[in-house]
Write an enzyme that holds these catalytic residues in place. Structure first.
Site, mmCIF file in Angstrom:
data_model
loop_
_atom_site.group_PDB
_atom_site.id
_atom_site.type_symbol
_atom_site.label_atom_id
_atom_site.label_comp_id
_atom_site.label_asym_id
_atom_site.label_seq_id
_atom_site.Cartn_x
_atom_site.Cartn_y
_atom_site.Cartn_z
ATOM 1 N N ASP A 181 -30.380 -15.392 10.752
ATOM 2 C CA ASP A 181 -29.899 -15.789 12.079
ATOM 3 C C ASP A 181 -30.120 -14.646 13.073
ATOM 4 O O ASP A 181 -30.644 -14.835 14.175
ATOM 5 C CB ASP A 181 -28.402 -16.129 11.969
ATOM 6 C CG ASP A 181 -27.892 -16.854 13.197
ATOM 7 O OD1 ASP A 181 -28.725 -17.267 14.035
ATOM 8 O OD2 ASP A 181 -26.672 -17.007 13.326
ATOM 9 N N ASP A 228 -31.399 -3.711 7.624
ATOM 10 C CA ASP A 228 -31.286 -2.809 8.780
ATOM 11 C C ASP A 228 -32.614 -2.113 9.061
ATOM 12 O O ASP A 228 -33.044 -2.001 10.217
ATOM 13 C CB ASP A 228 -30.131 -1.805 8.613
ATOM 14 C CG ASP A 228 -29.979 -1.293 7.184
ATOM 15 O OD1 ASP A 228 -30.581 -1.897 6.275
ATOM 16 O OD2 ASP A 228 -29.278 -0.299 6.969
ATOM 17 N N LYS A 263 -29.883 -7.001 1.482
ATOM 18 C CA LYS A 263 -29.029 -5.809 1.587
ATOM 19 C C LYS A 263 -28.482 -5.527 0.190
ATOM 20 O O LYS A 263 -27.266 -5.339 -0.015
ATOM 21 C CB LYS A 263 -27.908 -6.080 2.609
ATOM 22 C CG LYS A 263 -27.033 -4.896 2.953
ATOM 23 C CD LYS A 263 -27.699 -3.892 3.871
ATOM 24 C CE LYS A 263 -26.833 -2.641 4.000
ATOM 25 N NZ LYS A 263 -27.503 -1.566 4.744
ATOM 26 N N TYR A 284 -22.438 -17.822 5.693
ATOM 27 C CA TYR A 284 -22.105 -18.869 6.666
ATOM 28 C C TYR A 284 -21.398 -20.069 6.043
ATOM 29 O O TYR A 284 -21.168 -21.055 6.705
ATOM 30 C CB TYR A 284 -23.376 -19.334 7.391
ATOM 31 C CG TYR A 284 -23.733 -18.434 8.556
ATOM 32 C CD1 TYR A 284 -23.226 -17.148 8.643
ATOM 33 C CD2 TYR A 284 -24.573 -18.870 9.562
ATOM 34 C CE1 TYR A 284 -23.557 -16.315 9.691
ATOM 35 C CE2 TYR A 284 -24.909 -18.044 10.628
ATOM 36 C CZ TYR A 284 -24.401 -16.767 10.676
ATOM 37 O OH TYR A 284 -24.726 -15.943 11.722
ATOM 38 N N ASP A 338 -33.312 -14.270 16.255
ATOM 39 C CA ASP A 338 -33.170 -13.998 17.689
ATOM 40 C C ASP A 338 -33.948 -12.744 18.065
ATOM 41 O O ASP A 338 -34.526 -12.658 19.147
ATOM 42 C CB ASP A 338 -31.696 -13.836 18.073
ATOM 43 C CG ASP A 338 -31.069 -15.178 18.445
ATOM 44 O OD1 ASP A 338 -31.568 -16.209 17.944
ATOM 45 O OD2 ASP A 338 -30.112 -15.203 19.236
#
Ligand code: NAD
Length: 345
Positions: free
Chosen positions: A240, A216, A182, A130, A244
């Site tokens: 992020d 994942d 990851k 980001y 959610d």
């Protein structure tokens, strides 16, 4: 004399925000006053409201106020699309080095898809993908033929967020931290995060358990068996997305609070945005912002007041069954706030 009058007042910045912000903030402040929260509010405009006043969504007077108080309760801010404005939320994070985003997910409404969810996601808020180091490479007559973007993780930044997560676990009686990464593919960018977080974990051996998950697989496990998780710590982009997802596990945005904690300030807010579709109608759910205010009370060591408000929310939702539209009820913001205030009285 109310409890508010008996304790020392603590200066704090209050940003009503845009859209539903002012409506839900008014309700939250009323509830906080009733509960005896010791905040001495400095109200400052941000977002569209501030653009209308002076052309800047984050005016210097607002930043000065937070610099002084180091504490803010913030309504959702709309970042205007176009016009060259950077996200006000990203600017705030950078300005005050708000490196830790804390997102608890706790089941408050039974009867949803999942019961008894109680987990906390700690998201790194400043680094990673980001940082927006992005550009296009034109080829021929296509100015956007290639898009390039890079992320930045520093060992110091990774250590800081990992230490925050383990300290949070210790202080809040949590048993386990899951490091989300990851590193199998992004071996350097998220490999450094994993390596550093594992090093930090060693200092907490015997006190807080540690495990790690590829992002994942973690996203799938959160849907299949969310009860296996306790505290999760993740880099910016993964955090992020997962935050959610965990809000979805507990019934959506109306109940999801968040804290942005940094070296120089702490800013508390609801996870949701300014909800322009329902703004001004008096029907939004103020609970997420109220729960953010409870986190702010915890932060200043007034868990007693925070927990009293949490109990009042619980009783209002489950015993009084006063619910706003997003939870299937018909209560207005004012009716919901009144119901909580009755419980606090
Ligand atoms: P949103 O969260 O504002 O709304 C998504 C949906 O959820 C809408 O249908 C809305 O009505 C509903 N909703 C949200 N909060 C609710 C509440 N408290 N009670 C009942 N229903 C609620 O997301 P969006 O529409 O993508 O964004 C709108 C604006 O908010 C954008 O300008 C965005 O940049 C901004 N935003 C700000 C923040 C922030 O300040 N932290 C966060 C997210 C989005």
């Amino acid at each position: 004399m109310t409890a508010a009058n008996t304790s020392a007042r603590i200066p704090a910045t209050l940003i009503p925000g845009d859209g539903i912000g002012p409506e839900i903030m008014a309700a939250v402040v009323k509830i906080l006053d009733t509960a005896g929260a010791p905040f001495e509010w400095e109200t400052q405009q941000g977002g569209m409201a501030a653009i209308k006043e002076g052309g800047d969504p984050l005016p210097p007077v607002l930043l000065d106020s937070i610099r002084r108080t180091k504490l803010a309760l913030k309504g959702p801010l709309t970042t205007p699309v176009g016009g060259g404005f950077r996200s006000v939320n990203v600017r705030l994070r950078e300005e005050f080095e708000l490196y830790a985003n804390v997102r608890p997910a706790l089941t408050m409404m039974p009867g949803g898809r999942y019961e008894n969810i109680d987990l906390v996601l700690i998201r790194e808020n400043i680094e990673g993908l980001y940082v927006a180091f992005e550009h296009y490479i034109p080829i021929g007559d296509d100015p956007h033929a290639v898009a390039l973007g890079s992320g930045v993780n520093t060992r110091a930044g990774c250590r800081r967020i990992a230490e925050f997560a383990f300290e949070y676990a210790l202080k809040n009686g949590r048993k386990k931290v899951t490091i989300v990464h990851k590193a199998n593919v992004m071996k350097i960018l998220t490999g450094l995060f994993l390596e550093t977080a594992r090093e930090v974990a060693k200092q907490y051996e015997g006190r807080v358990q540690v495990e790690d998950r590829i992002v994942d697989a973690c996203a799938m496990q959160l849907v299949l068996n969310p009860w296996q998780f306790d505290v999760l710590v993740a880099t910016n982009l993964f955090g992020d997305i997962l935050s959610d997802e965990i809000a979805g596990l507990v019934g959506g945005l109306g109940l999801a609070p968040g804290a942005n904690i940094g070296a120089n300030a702490a800013i508390f807010e609801a996870v949701h945005g300014s909800a322009p579709d329902i703004a001004g109608k008096g029907i939004a759910n103020p609970t997420a912002l109220l729960l953010a205010a409870c986190m702010m009370l915890d932060h200043i060591g007034r868990n007693d007041i925070g927990n009293r408000i949490r109990a009042a929310i619980d009783a209002t939702l489950h015993q009084d069954k006063v619910l706003t539209g997003d939870l299937g009820g018909k209560a207005s913001i004012a009716e919901f706030a009144q119901a909580i205030i009755r419980r606090l009285a």
